[in-house]
Design an enzyme around this catalytic site. Sequence first.
Site, mmCIF file in Angstrom:
data_model
loop_
_atom_site.group_PDB
_atom_site.id
_atom_site.type_symbol
_atom_site.label_atom_id
_atom_site.label_comp_id
_atom_site.label_asym_id
_atom_site.label_seq_id
_atom_site.Cartn_x
_atom_site.Cartn_y
_atom_site.Cartn_z
ATOM 1 N N GLY A 1 -1.844 9.580 2.592
ATOM 2 C CA GLY A 1 -0.768 8.589 2.651
ATOM 3 C C GLY A 1 0.532 9.246 2.211
ATOM 4 O O GLY A 1 1.457 8.592 1.744
ATOM 5 N N ILE B 1 -4.238 5.221 -6.100
ATOM 6 C CA ILE B 1 -3.032 4.413 -6.310
ATOM 7 C C ILE B 1 -3.083 3.161 -5.428
ATOM 8 O O ILE B 1 -2.534 2.114 -5.787
ATOM 9 C CB ILE B 1 -1.776 5.268 -5.990
ATOM 10 C CG1 ILE B 1 -1.627 6.395 -7.022
ATOM 11 C CG2 ILE B 1 -0.515 4.412 -5.933
ATOM 12 C CD1 ILE B 1 -0.538 7.414 -6.698
ATOM 13 N N ASN C 1 -3.532 -0.196 -3.856
ATOM 14 C CA ASN C 1 -3.884 -1.466 -4.495
ATOM 15 C C ASN C 1 -4.790 -2.333 -3.632
ATOM 16 O O ASN C 1 -4.781 -2.186 -2.421
ATOM 17 C CB ASN C 1 -2.595 -2.239 -4.809
ATOM 18 C CG ASN C 1 -2.033 -1.820 -6.150
ATOM 19 O OD1 ASN C 1 -2.759 -1.727 -7.125
ATOM 20 N ND2 ASN C 1 -0.738 -1.551 -6.178
ATOM 21 N N ASP D 1 2.047 1.169 -15.468
ATOM 22 C CA ASP D 1 2.066 0.118 -16.494
ATOM 23 C C ASP D 1 2.541 0.688 -17.834
ATOM 24 O O ASP D 1 3.292 0.039 -18.562
ATOM 25 C CB ASP D 1 0.672 -0.514 -16.631
ATOM 26 C CG ASP D 1 0.166 -1.020 -15.289
ATOM 27 O OD1 ASP D 1 0.975 -1.605 -14.552
ATOM 28 O OD2 ASP D 1 -1.015 -0.801 -14.968
ATOM 29 N N ARG E 1 6.330 1.385 -17.486
ATOM 30 C CA ARG E 1 7.101 0.139 -17.622
ATOM 31 C C ARG E 1 7.108 -0.324 -19.077
ATOM 32 O O ARG E 1 8.143 -0.731 -19.606
ATOM 33 C CB ARG E 1 6.494 -0.958 -16.740
ATOM 34 C CG ARG E 1 6.803 -0.763 -15.280
ATOM 35 C CD ARG E 1 6.333 -1.953 -14.451
ATOM 36 N NE ARG E 1 6.685 -1.760 -13.055
ATOM 37 C CZ ARG E 1 5.864 -1.971 -12.029
ATOM 38 N NH1 ARG E 1 4.633 -2.402 -12.234
ATOM 39 N NH2 ARG E 1 6.270 -1.762 -10.798
ATOM 40 N N HIS F 1 -4.935 -3.238 -13.546
ATOM 41 C CA HIS F 1 -3.636 -2.826 -12.989
ATOM 42 C C HIS F 1 -2.996 -3.934 -12.157
ATOM 43 O O HIS F 1 -2.332 -3.669 -11.165
ATOM 44 C CB HIS F 1 -3.836 -1.549 -12.152
ATOM 45 C CG HIS F 1 -2.576 -0.998 -11.572
ATOM 46 N ND1 HIS F 1 -1.480 -0.649 -12.340
ATOM 47 C CD2 HIS F 1 -2.215 -0.729 -10.293
ATOM 48 C CE1 HIS F 1 -0.519 -0.191 -11.550
ATOM 49 N NE2 HIS F 1 -0.934 -0.235 -10.304
HETATM 50 N N1 APR Z 1 -5.002 7.162 6.063
HETATM 51 C C1 APR Z 1 -3.912 7.785 5.552
HETATM 52 N N2 APR Z 1 -2.724 7.194 5.393
HETATM 53 C C2 APR Z 1 -2.620 5.916 5.775
HETATM 54 C C3 APR Z 1 -3.705 5.187 6.303
HETATM 55 C C4 APR Z 1 -4.932 5.878 6.447
HETATM 56 N N3 APR Z 1 -6.011 5.276 6.943
HETATM 57 N N4 APR Z 1 -3.279 3.941 6.567
HETATM 58 C C5 APR Z 1 -1.989 3.882 6.204
HETATM 59 N N5 APR Z 1 -1.584 5.078 5.750
HETATM 60 C C6 APR Z 1 -0.262 5.493 5.303
HETATM 61 C C7 APR Z 1 0.871 4.857 6.085
HETATM 62 O O1 APR Z 1 1.047 5.472 7.345
HETATM 63 C C8 APR Z 1 2.045 5.090 5.149
HETATM 64 O O2 APR Z 1 2.684 6.324 5.391
HETATM 65 O O3 APR Z 1 -0.035 5.109 3.966
HETATM 66 C C9 APR Z 1 1.374 5.119 3.751
HETATM 67 C C10 APR Z 1 1.709 3.920 2.920
HETATM 68 O O4 APR Z 1 3.070 3.935 2.704
HETATM 69 P P1 APR Z 1 3.944 2.614 2.671
HETATM 70 O O5 APR Z 1 3.574 1.736 3.803
HETATM 71 O O6 APR Z 1 5.359 3.034 2.525
HETATM 72 O O7 APR Z 1 3.399 1.906 1.336
HETATM 73 P P2 APR Z 1 3.708 2.264 -0.186
HETATM 74 O O8 APR Z 1 4.821 1.435 -0.691
HETATM 75 O O9 APR Z 1 3.784 3.744 -0.337
HETATM 76 O O10 APR Z 1 2.376 1.700 -0.894
HETATM 77 C C11 APR Z 1 1.109 2.227 -0.608
HETATM 78 O O11 APR Z 1 0.208 1.998 -2.848
HETATM 79 O O12 APR Z 1 0.905 0.902 -4.809
HETATM 80 C C12 APR Z 1 0.187 0.840 -3.645
HETATM 81 O O13 APR Z 1 0.387 -1.478 -3.245
HETATM 82 C C13 APR Z 1 0.687 -0.224 -2.745
HETATM 83 O O14 APR Z 1 -1.376 -0.231 -1.666
HETATM 84 C C14 APR Z 1 -0.043 0.139 -1.513
HETATM 85 C C15 APR Z 1 0.032 1.645 -1.487
#
Ligand code: APR
Length: 344
Positions: free
Chosen positions: A8, A122, A124, A155, A158, A184
């Site tokens: 991600g 990380i 959620n 946490d 913060r 969390h």
């Molecule tokens: N494999 C790898 N990456 C993935 C997959 C997957 N199967 N599905 C989604 N992603 C990627 C998305 O393409 C994106 O780049 O995960 C990333 C998530 O980034 P954002 O959408 O910007 O989300 P973000 O704010 O980073 O939060 C991600 O962390 O704190 C937690 O609640 C939050 O669960 C959420 C996660």
Amino acid sequence: MVKVTVCGGAGGIGQPLSLLVKLNPNVSELAIFDIVNAKGVAADLSHINTSAVVTGYQPKDKEDKSAIEGALKGTDIVVIPAGVPRKPGMTRADLFNVNASIVRDLAASIAKVAPNARVLIISNPVNSTVPIAAEVFKKLGVFNPHKLFGVTTLDSVRAETFLGDLLLVSPGYVKGRISVIGGHSGDTIVPLTNVVPDINGSKLSGEAYAKFVHRVQFGGDEVVQAKNGAGSATLSMAYAGYRFTEHIIESLVGNRTSDSNRISDSAYVYLPGLEGGNDLVKLHLNGVEYFSVPVELENGQIKSFVDPFTLLNITDDERKLVDVALKGLQSSIDQGVNFVAGSK
Ligand code: APR
């Protein structure tokens, strides 16, 4: 030197987290895995003149496992901020089905390709996604509770910031002097203020204490509202995620550079797998097996944990908060365990 994989890594949390990892001199390889834009983020980071070699891995389609397997091959640490973020009106629980599937599938790949890696989650709801990864690892015979961490450092970050604000002291004074335990999300988060000796019972009591606790528990909502549809905390989460990753790296390479006097950061862990964990579960946690506690690390794994009930002088108010937390935690844990049991 260590290899770190960020799953991600092209996301709102993943990008700044990967940047911080890229700046760490003990990292020789940084793998960015994402279903979008992984190669772009990797190319961008690769122009920074630090030692870590950055590679982007992006699957061609849903069936393509070569990208995740390449990203995980030989890795020491896997950090997982993959998923969908929280939008206004969405609770962390709403994210459950999407993120649960993502974490389940990533855990299966980790079990196959990098069963000895340290895994930092990380995505959620962490209260459920950590049990999901654990269940997958158990099923596949590679579960090591010393190497699986739910990242709850935000946490603590913060709590340090908000307590500093409240007491009109510098954040530096509070940093590393307050522990946050429990889970969390919302009222599963329990800040323990009494580890800061000169404020216990004096300035922080009554309404001020209640406000402080509420702000730590629901601080994420402030960001969700302020971003107004654009997602949840990313930069502070990336900082916090990196802070914990850095502790793991330092303990792996045996070179601790951060403040050694501070209390260890907490992580959300499977207690029955740790020495003394079963006693804690039975004596103080009403059978709840996953809980965030301060952890001491060695070789990138948990060496021991700090029992907050015997070592951190929990007050009656804090014990009440723990009791509330335990109820929420048990149902989130069950939800995660049942999700894996119901998966093929
Ligand atoms: N494999 C790898 N990456 C993935 C997959 C997957 N199967 N599905 C989604 N992603 C990627 C998305 O393409 C994106 O780049 O995960 C990333 C998530 O980034 P954002 O959408 O910007 O989300 P973000 O704010 O980073 O939060 C991600 O962390 O704190 C937690 O609640 C939050 O669960 C959420 C996660």
